[in-house]
Design a protein around this motif. Sequence first.
Motif, PDB file in Angstrom:
ATOM      1  N   TRP A   1       0.813  -1.213   0.000  1.00 22.45           N
ATOM      2  CA  TRP A   1       0.000   0.000   0.000  1.00 22.45           C
ATOM      3  C   TRP A   1       0.852   1.270   0.000  1.00 22.45           C
ATOM      4  CZ3 TRP A   1       1.649   2.127   4.440  1.00 22.45           C
ATOM      5  CH2 TRP A   1       1.939   1.280   5.523  1.00 22.45           C
ATOM      6  N   CYS A   2       2.153   1.144   0.028  1.00 23.16           N
ATOM      7  CA  CYS A   2       3.074   2.285   0.068  1.00 23.16           C
ATOM      8  C   CYS A   2       3.669   2.480  -1.332  1.00 23.16           C
ATOM      9  CB  CYS A   2       4.167   1.997   1.103  1.00 23.16           C
ATOM     10  SG  CYS A   2       5.578   3.114   1.042  1.00 23.16           S
ATOM     11  N   ALA A   3       3.209   3.511  -2.036  1.00 22.00           N
ATOM     12  CA  ALA A   3       3.665   3.748  -3.410  1.00 22.00           C
ATOM     13  C   ALA A   3       5.179   3.915  -3.526  1.00 22.00           C
ATOM     14  CB  ALA A   3       2.927   4.946  -4.014  1.00 22.00           C
ATOM     15  N   PRO A   4       5.839   4.710  -2.672  1.00 19.51           N
ATOM     16  CA  PRO A   4       7.306   4.810  -2.780  1.00 19.51           C
ATOM     17  C   PRO A   4       7.998   3.470  -2.545  1.00 19.51           C
ATOM     18  CG  PRO A   4       6.456   6.618  -1.448  1.00 19.51           C
ATOM     19  CD  PRO A   4       5.312   5.670  -1.679  1.00 19.51           C
ATOM     20  N   CYS A   5       7.423   2.637  -1.678  1.00 21.15           N
ATOM     21  CA  CYS A   5       7.998   1.311  -1.424  1.00 21.15           C
ATOM     22  C   CYS A   5       7.947   0.453  -2.680  1.00 21.15           C
ATOM     23  CB  CYS A   5       7.224   0.593  -0.314  1.00 21.15           C
ATOM     24  SG  CYS A   5       7.212   1.415   1.286  1.00 21.15           S
TER      25      CYS A   5
ATOM     26  N   PHE B   1      21.099   2.860   9.097  1.00 23.17           N
ATOM     27  CA  PHE B   1      19.651   2.900   8.936  1.00 23.17           C
ATOM     28  C   PHE B   1      19.292   4.068   8.023  1.00 23.17           C
ATOM     29  CE2 PHE B   1      15.571   4.746  10.140  1.00 23.17           C
ATOM     30  CZ  PHE B   1      14.743   3.664   9.925  1.00 23.17           C
ATOM     31  N   TYR B   2      18.335   3.840   7.109  1.00 19.66           N
ATOM     32  CA  TYR B   2      17.913   4.862   6.151  1.00 19.66           C
ATOM     33  C   TYR B   2      16.383   4.921   6.148  1.00 19.66           C
ATOM     34  CZ  TYR B   2      22.563   3.580   4.435  1.00 19.66           C
ATOM     35  OH  TYR B   2      23.892   3.286   4.340  1.00 19.66           O
ATOM     36  N   GLU B   3      15.842   6.072   6.452  1.00 22.30           N
ATOM     37  CA  GLU B   3      14.390   6.272   6.376  1.00 22.30           C
ATOM     38  C   GLU B   3      14.123   7.113   5.136  1.00 22.30           C
ATOM     39  OE1 GLU B   3      11.135   8.610   8.959  1.00 22.30           O
ATOM     40  OE2 GLU B   3      12.252   7.107  10.090  1.00 22.30           O
ATOM     41  N   ARG B   4      14.126   6.431   3.991  1.00 23.71           N
ATOM     42  CA  ARG B   4      13.992   7.118   2.702  1.00 23.71           C
ATOM     43  C   ARG B   4      13.804   6.107   1.587  1.00 23.71           C
ATOM     44  NH1 ARG B   4      19.904   8.023   0.253  1.00 23.71           N
ATOM     45  NH2 ARG B   4      18.568   8.026  -1.546  1.00 23.71           N
ATOM     46  N   SER B   5      13.468   6.617   0.423  1.00 24.37           N
ATOM     47  CA  SER B   5      13.403   5.797  -0.789  1.00 24.37           C
ATOM     48  C   SER B   5      14.759   5.797  -1.468  1.00 24.37           C
ATOM     49  CB  SER B   5      12.377   6.381  -1.765  1.00 24.37           C
ATOM     50  OG  SER B   5      11.102   6.340  -1.220  1.00 24.37           O
TER      51      SER B   5
ATOM     52  N   GLY C   1       9.001   5.508  12.100  1.00 27.55           N
ATOM     53  CA  GLY C   1       7.958   4.549  11.761  1.00 27.55           C
ATOM     54  C   GLY C   1       7.509   4.676  10.320  1.00 27.55           C
ATOM     55  N   ALA C   2       8.012   5.682   9.606  1.00 26.88           N
ATOM     56  CA  ALA C   2       7.663   5.872   8.202  1.00 26.88           C
ATOM     57  C   ALA C   2       8.366   4.826   7.345  1.00 26.88           C
ATOM     58  CB  ALA C   2       8.058   7.271   7.742  1.00 26.88           C
ATOM     59  N   ILE C   3       7.697   4.431   6.265  1.00 25.73           N
ATOM     60  CA  ILE C   3       8.310   3.528   5.297  1.00 25.73           C
ATOM     61  C   ILE C   3       8.286   4.191   3.934  1.00 25.73           C
ATOM     62  CG2 ILE C   3       7.906   1.399   6.559  1.00 25.73           C
ATOM     63  CD1 ILE C   3       5.453   0.886   4.808  1.00 25.73           C
ATOM     64  N   PRO C   4       9.197   3.818   3.063  1.00 25.70           N
ATOM     65  CA  PRO C   4      10.168   2.756   3.181  1.00 25.70           C
ATOM     66  C   PRO C   4      11.302   3.110   4.142  1.00 25.70           C
ATOM     67  CG  PRO C   4      10.486   3.900   1.100  1.00 25.70           C
ATOM     68  CD  PRO C   4       9.273   4.483   1.748  1.00 25.70           C
ATOM     69  N   ALA C   5      11.859   2.055   4.712  1.00 20.64           N
ATOM     70  CA  ALA C   5      13.018   2.180   5.588  1.00 20.64           C
ATOM     71  C   ALA C   5      13.931   0.993   5.311  1.00 20.64           C
ATOM     72  CB  ALA C   5      12.581   2.203   7.046  1.00 20.64           C
ATOM     73  N   THR C   6      15.219   1.216   5.410  1.00 16.17           N
ATOM     74  CA  THR C   6      16.194   0.188   5.056  1.00 16.17           C
ATOM     75  C   THR C   6      17.342   0.176   6.060  1.00 16.17           C
ATOM     76  OG1 THR C   6      15.675   0.480   2.706  1.00 16.17           O
ATOM     77  CG2 THR C   6      17.763  -0.605   3.222  1.00 16.17           C
ATOM     78  N   ILE C   7      17.800  -1.019   6.341  1.00 20.35           N
ATOM     79  CA  ILE C   7      19.016  -1.198   7.143  1.00 20.35           C
ATOM     80  C   ILE C   7      20.009  -1.951   6.273  1.00 20.35           C
ATOM     81  CG2 ILE C   7      20.049  -2.336   9.141  1.00 20.35           C
ATOM     82  CD1 ILE C   7      17.289  -2.138  10.476  1.00 20.35           C
ATOM     83  N   ILE C   8      21.229  -1.470   6.234  1.00 18.17           N
ATOM     84  CA  ILE C   8      22.324  -2.206   5.598  1.00 18.17           C
ATOM     85  C   ILE C   8      23.336  -2.470   6.703  1.00 18.17           C
ATOM     86  CG2 ILE C   8      24.112  -2.239   3.811  1.00 18.17           C
ATOM     87  CD1 ILE C   8      22.443  -0.174   2.257  1.00 18.17           C
TER      88      ILE C   8
END
Length: 174
Positions: free
Chosen positions: A66-70, A155-159, A140-147
Amino acid sequence: MKGCIVLLMLASMCFGNMTDFKPRSVKDQVVAVFPDLKVLDFDGLEAYLNKKDKRKTYVVNFWATWCAPCVKELPSFEQLNARYKDQNVEVILISLDFPKQIETKLKPFLKKNTLKSEVVVLDDVDSNTWIPKVSKAWSGAIPATIIYNQQKKEFYERSFTYSELEIELKQFIK
């Protein structure tokens, strides 16, 4: 507001009074059609955030259908997975789709897009507890990524576009 949506706000909009909400597991429903699809609570998911393989770098993306950027960035993660899988990089996609929509939204999406990366469903409504465990910086916002790997974790809270994602990954696999 960063990201697609803030999970905490969404949970209260969808479920109303959380004290009346009784979560139900969707594991049995999912296993029938996607036997390799894991549905986990946060305790089960924590292992994906703290793997200890000294040779691997992990790219863990939190997303939802349901998350378009995701959805827009998913091909970048798939491309990264294909290009770097032989270089000890593992991409894991953590779906935050609502349990009641796994049959109607997530499964058809997975089938249509034939994702090659591992997909895990997080079925844990206690986001107030697990979001800060993922990262204290996460709203708590998505997309979020951990490398992460043995030496480093970001941690990245972004597209991401593919090139942006690859630039970040290369800092881990020098």
